[in-house]
Design a protein around this motif. Structure first.
Motif, PDB file in Angstrom:
ATOM      1  N   GLY A  23       0.816  -1.214   0.000  1.00 33.34           N
ATOM      2  CA  GLY A  23       0.000   0.000   0.000  1.00 33.34           C
ATOM      3  C   GLY A  23       0.846   1.258   0.000  1.00 33.34           C
ATOM      4  N   VAL A  24       1.938   1.232   0.754  1.00 34.44           N
ATOM      5  CA  VAL A  24       2.849   2.379   0.802  1.00 34.44           C
ATOM      6  C   VAL A  24       3.427   2.653  -0.587  1.00 34.44           C
ATOM      7  CG1 VAL A  24       5.131   3.095   1.633  1.00 34.44           C
ATOM      8  CG2 VAL A  24       3.455   2.178   3.240  1.00 34.44           C
ATOM      9  N   MET A  25       3.839   1.597  -1.262  1.00 32.57           N
ATOM     10  CA  MET A  25       4.399   1.757  -2.604  1.00 32.57           C
ATOM     11  C   MET A  25       3.349   2.251  -3.591  1.00 32.57           C
ATOM     12  SD  MET A  25       6.960  -1.510  -3.009  1.00 32.57           S
ATOM     13  CE  MET A  25       7.126  -1.162  -4.758  1.00 32.57           C
ATOM     14  N   ARG A  26       2.144   1.763  -3.465  1.00 26.31           N
ATOM     15  CA  ARG A  26       1.068   2.222  -4.354  1.00 26.31           C
ATOM     16  C   ARG A  26       0.860   3.732  -4.211  1.00 26.31           C
ATOM     17  NH1 ARG A  26      -3.287   0.246  -7.148  1.00 26.31           N
ATOM     18  NH2 ARG A  26      -2.631  -1.883  -6.675  1.00 26.31           N
ATOM     19  N   LEU A  27       0.855   4.216  -2.973  1.00 24.47           N
ATOM     20  CA  LEU A  27       0.703   5.652  -2.751  1.00 24.47           C
ATOM     21  C   LEU A  27       1.880   6.424  -3.346  1.00 24.47           C
ATOM     22  CD1 LEU A  27      -0.640   5.830   0.923  1.00 24.47           C
ATOM     23  CD2 LEU A  27      -1.893   6.306  -1.182  1.00 24.47           C
ATOM     24  N   ALA A  28       3.083   5.863  -3.214  1.00 24.64           N
ATOM     25  CA  ALA A  28       4.270   6.524  -3.776  1.00 24.64           C
ATOM     26  C   ALA A  28       4.164   6.617  -5.294  1.00 24.64           C
ATOM     27  CB  ALA A  28       5.535   5.770  -3.373  1.00 24.64           C
ATOM     28  N   VAL A  29       3.687   5.554  -5.931  1.00 22.73           N
ATOM     29  CA  VAL A  29       3.496   5.558  -7.388  1.00 22.73           C
ATOM     30  C   VAL A  29       2.505   6.641  -7.791  1.00 22.73           C
ATOM     31  CG1 VAL A  29       2.512   4.253  -9.321  1.00 22.73           C
ATOM     32  CG2 VAL A  29       4.135   3.150  -7.773  1.00 22.73           C
ATOM     33  N   GLU A  30       1.432   6.747  -7.039  1.00 27.10           N
ATOM     34  CA  GLU A  30       0.337   7.635  -7.421  1.00 27.10           C
ATOM     35  C   GLU A  30       0.559   9.099  -7.032  1.00 27.10           C
ATOM     36  OE1 GLU A  30      -2.925   5.759  -5.441  1.00 27.10           O
ATOM     37  OE2 GLU A  30      -3.249   4.279  -7.039  1.00 27.10           O
ATOM     38  N   LYS A  31       1.345   9.347  -5.959  1.00 27.94           N
ATOM     39  CA  LYS A  31       1.371  10.701  -5.411  1.00 27.94           C
ATOM     40  C   LYS A  31       2.743  11.374  -5.405  1.00 27.94           C
ATOM     41  CE  LYS A  31      -1.222  11.236  -1.684  1.00 27.94           C
ATOM     42  NZ  LYS A  31      -1.779  10.997  -0.325  1.00 27.94           N
ATOM     43  N   SER A  32       3.810  10.651  -5.691  1.00 25.26           N
ATOM     44  CA  SER A  32       5.146  11.235  -5.577  1.00 25.26           C
ATOM     45  C   SER A  32       5.444  12.209  -6.707  1.00 25.26           C
ATOM     46  CB  SER A  32       6.200  10.125  -5.562  1.00 25.26           C
ATOM     47  OG  SER A  32       6.148   9.380  -6.760  1.00 25.26           O
ATOM     48  N   SER A  33       6.308  13.168  -6.420  1.00 25.85           N
ATOM     49  CA  SER A  33       6.756  14.129  -7.420  1.00 25.85           C
ATOM     50  C   SER A  33       8.024  13.610  -8.089  1.00 25.85           C
ATOM     51  CB  SER A  33       7.039  15.477  -6.761  1.00 25.85           C
ATOM     52  OG  SER A  33       8.158  15.371  -5.891  1.00 25.85           O
ATOM     53  N   GLU A  34       8.400  14.229  -9.187  1.00 25.21           N
ATOM     54  CA  GLU A  34       9.632  13.840  -9.875  1.00 25.21           C
ATOM     55  C   GLU A  34      10.845  14.104  -8.990  1.00 25.21           C
ATOM     56  OE1 GLU A  34       9.886  12.150 -12.709  1.00 25.21           O
ATOM     57  OE2 GLU A  34       7.697  12.061 -12.606  1.00 25.21           O
ATOM     58  N   GLU A  35      10.783  15.171  -8.206  1.00 27.34           N
ATOM     59  CA  GLU A  35      11.888  15.474  -7.294  1.00 27.34           C
ATOM     60  C   GLU A  35      12.021  14.379  -6.234  1.00 27.34           C
ATOM     61  OE1 GLU A  35      14.971  17.124  -5.092  1.00 27.34           O
ATOM     62  OE2 GLU A  35      14.354  17.402  -7.176  1.00 27.34           O
ATOM     63  N   GLU A  36      10.917  13.882  -5.743  1.00 25.94           N
ATOM     64  CA  GLU A  36      10.965  12.809  -4.748  1.00 25.94           C
ATOM     65  C   GLU A  36      11.508  11.521  -5.350  1.00 25.94           C
ATOM     66  OE1 GLU A  36       7.369  14.004  -1.676  1.00 25.94           O
ATOM     67  OE2 GLU A  36       6.845  13.160  -3.635  1.00 25.94           O
ATOM     68  N   ILE A  37      11.181  11.255  -6.598  1.00 27.45           N
ATOM     69  CA  ILE A  37      11.726  10.071  -7.261  1.00 27.45           C
ATOM     70  C   ILE A  37      13.245  10.219  -7.432  1.00 27.45           C
ATOM     71  CG2 ILE A  37      11.779   8.808  -9.457  1.00 27.45           C
ATOM     72  CD1 ILE A  37       8.768   9.249  -9.645  1.00 27.45           C
ATOM     73  N   ARG A  38      13.685  11.430  -7.714  1.00 32.84           N
ATOM     74  CA  ARG A  38      15.129  11.676  -7.815  1.00 32.84           C
ATOM     75  C   ARG A  38      15.803  11.416  -6.461  1.00 32.84           C
ATOM     76  NH1 ARG A  38      18.791  15.039  -6.464  1.00 32.84           N
ATOM     77  NH2 ARG A  38      17.315  16.386  -5.368  1.00 32.84           N
ATOM     78  N   GLN A  39      15.155  11.859  -5.381  1.00 34.53           N
ATOM     79  CA  GLN A  39      15.710  11.622  -4.049  1.00 34.53           C
ATOM     80  C   GLN A  39      15.755  10.135  -3.719  1.00 34.53           C
ATOM     81  OE1 GLN A  39      13.256  14.005  -1.458  1.00 34.53           O
ATOM     82  NE2 GLN A  39      14.051  15.942  -2.244  1.00 34.53           N
ATOM     83  N   LEU A  40      14.731   9.394  -4.149  1.00 33.70           N
ATOM     84  CA  LEU A  40      14.726   7.950  -3.927  1.00 33.70           C
ATOM     85  C   LEU A  40      15.875   7.292  -4.682  1.00 33.70           C
ATOM     86  CD1 LEU A  40      13.309   5.484  -2.684  1.00 33.70           C
ATOM     87  CD2 LEU A  40      11.916   5.336  -4.766  1.00 33.70           C
ATOM     88  N   HIS A  41      16.164   7.778  -5.878  1.00 33.22           N
ATOM     89  CA  HIS A  41      17.290   7.253  -6.666  1.00 33.22           C
ATOM     90  C   HIS A  41      18.608   7.471  -5.921  1.00 33.22           C
ATOM     91  CE1 HIS A  41      20.300   7.203  -9.991  1.00 33.22           C
ATOM     92  NE2 HIS A  41      19.588   6.143 -10.327  1.00 33.22           N
ATOM     93  N   GLU A  42      18.738   8.627  -5.282  1.00 40.16           N
ATOM     94  CA  GLU A  42      19.945   8.897  -4.503  1.00 40.16           C
ATOM     95  C   GLU A  42      20.067   7.929  -3.328  1.00 40.16           C
ATOM     96  OE1 GLU A  42      19.792  12.977  -3.347  1.00 40.16           O
ATOM     97  OE2 GLU A  42      20.242  13.736  -5.363  1.00 40.16           O
ATOM     98  N   LYS A  43      18.940   7.653  -2.670  1.00 39.54           N
ATOM     99  CA  LYS A  43      18.955   6.689  -1.561  1.00 39.54           C
ATOM    100  C   LYS A  43      19.365   5.309  -2.055  1.00 39.54           C
ATOM    101  CE  LYS A  43      17.150   9.644   1.428  1.00 39.54           C
ATOM    102  NZ  LYS A  43      17.956  10.222   2.536  1.00 39.54           N
ATOM    103  N   MET A  44      18.904   4.964  -3.254  1.00 40.62           N
ATOM    104  CA  MET A  44      19.247   3.658  -3.824  1.00 40.62           C
ATOM    105  C   MET A  44      20.749   3.570  -4.116  1.00 40.62           C
ATOM    106  SD  MET A  44      17.733   1.810  -7.250  1.00 40.62           S
ATOM    107  CE  MET A  44      18.658   2.914  -8.346  1.00 40.62           C
ATOM    108  N   LEU A  45      21.335   4.656  -4.592  1.00 39.62           N
ATOM    109  CA  LEU A  45      22.774   4.659  -4.882  1.00 39.62           C
ATOM    110  C   LEU A  45      23.599   4.544  -3.599  1.00 39.62           C
ATOM    111  CD1 LEU A  45      23.031   7.342  -7.715  1.00 39.62           C
ATOM    112  CD2 LEU A  45      22.953   4.843  -7.921  1.00 39.62           C
TER     113      LEU A  45
END
Length: 244
Positions: free
Chosen positions: A120-142
């Motif tokens: 459910g948390v991931m579903r909300l992230a897919v539906e509501k996250s901004s492009e900037e937040e996705i960029r931040q998630l990419h940084e966390k992944m690195l």
């Protein structure tokens, strides 16, 4: 039949029997909130008024109100009285933590809860996250990638990076209640998650650990709902003693 000009007494103010008095007072007040008789922001009657209307002792009323205040349903404004809370309070969720902690005999139940909540948390992230937040998630992944593929991986550093990655996803959902529930499940599964990361690193499965998180990132970044549940289950690694 009601007499003209005489208002009907609210259901929650009718006298109750003497068994489990405090719980019955709690039930009566919460039922009134659920039915709409009491709405967020409404002031409830005083202890004396409730005592007289319900036919129970004031100390029982006081104890019931104390419990409802503790769990975040009522709030006391010293100069004004006691009111039904407006909106969500984190303390509504806190008592549930103790109940789950005391009933952890079935780890399978807890894993199923975690899978459901994280999906459910991931579903909300897919539906509501901004492009900037996705960029931040990419940084966390690195950061997680660097920790996993370090020359000598440190379990604590990898686990911390793993938590930061998942915390970022939770924040991307922009839902305080879901974030709180997810935080509870992550606290309750702390030891199993730590042991899982430790086992993956010790059995040379760091690549598999990273790939599972990369898959989660790709689903969110591409706004893809299909496959979310499977990707969550893919990060569990319960059989950490076995190499795939």
């Amino acid at each position: 039949m009601e007499r003209e000009g005489v208002s009907k007494m609210p259901e929650y103010l009718k006298k109750i029997n003497r068994s489990s008095v405090v719980q019955r007072v709690i039930d009566r007040l919460t039922e009134a909130m659920l039915s709409g008789e009491l709405k967020p922001g409404d002031k409830i009657p005083t202890e004396m008024e409730l005592s007289e209307q319900l036919g129970v002792a004031r100390n029982s009323i006081r104890e019931a109100i104390k419990i409802l205040v503790y769990i975040g349903v009522l709030e006391i404004k010293r100069a004004d009285g006691t009111f039904v809370c407006n909106g969500f309070s984190e303390s509504l969720i806190d008592p549930m933590i103790y109940g789950i902690i005391l009933n952890q005999q079935n780890s399978q139940d807890l894993n199923e809860l975690r899978a459901m909540v994280e999906t459910g948390v991931m579903r909300l992230a897919v539906e509501k996250s901004s492009e900037e937040e996705i960029r931040q998630l990419h940084e966390k992944m690195l950061v997680l990638k660097d920790a996993i593929f370090a020359q000598t991986p440190d379990v604590d550093q990898v686990f911390e990076a793993d938590n930061a990655f998942h915390d970022c996803i939770t924040e991307m959902g922009h839902n305080a209640m879901v974030s709180k529930i997810n935080a509870i499940t992550r606290v309750l599964t702390y030891s199993t998650r730590y042991d899982s990361v430790k086992g993956m690193l010790e059995t040379g499965r760091g690549e598999e650990l990273y790939s599972a998180h990369e898959r989660v990132y790709q689903l969110i970044a591409s706004r893809q709902l299909e496959g979310l549940h499977e990707s969550v289950e893919g990060t569990y690694f319960l059989n950490v003693g076995k190499k795939s």
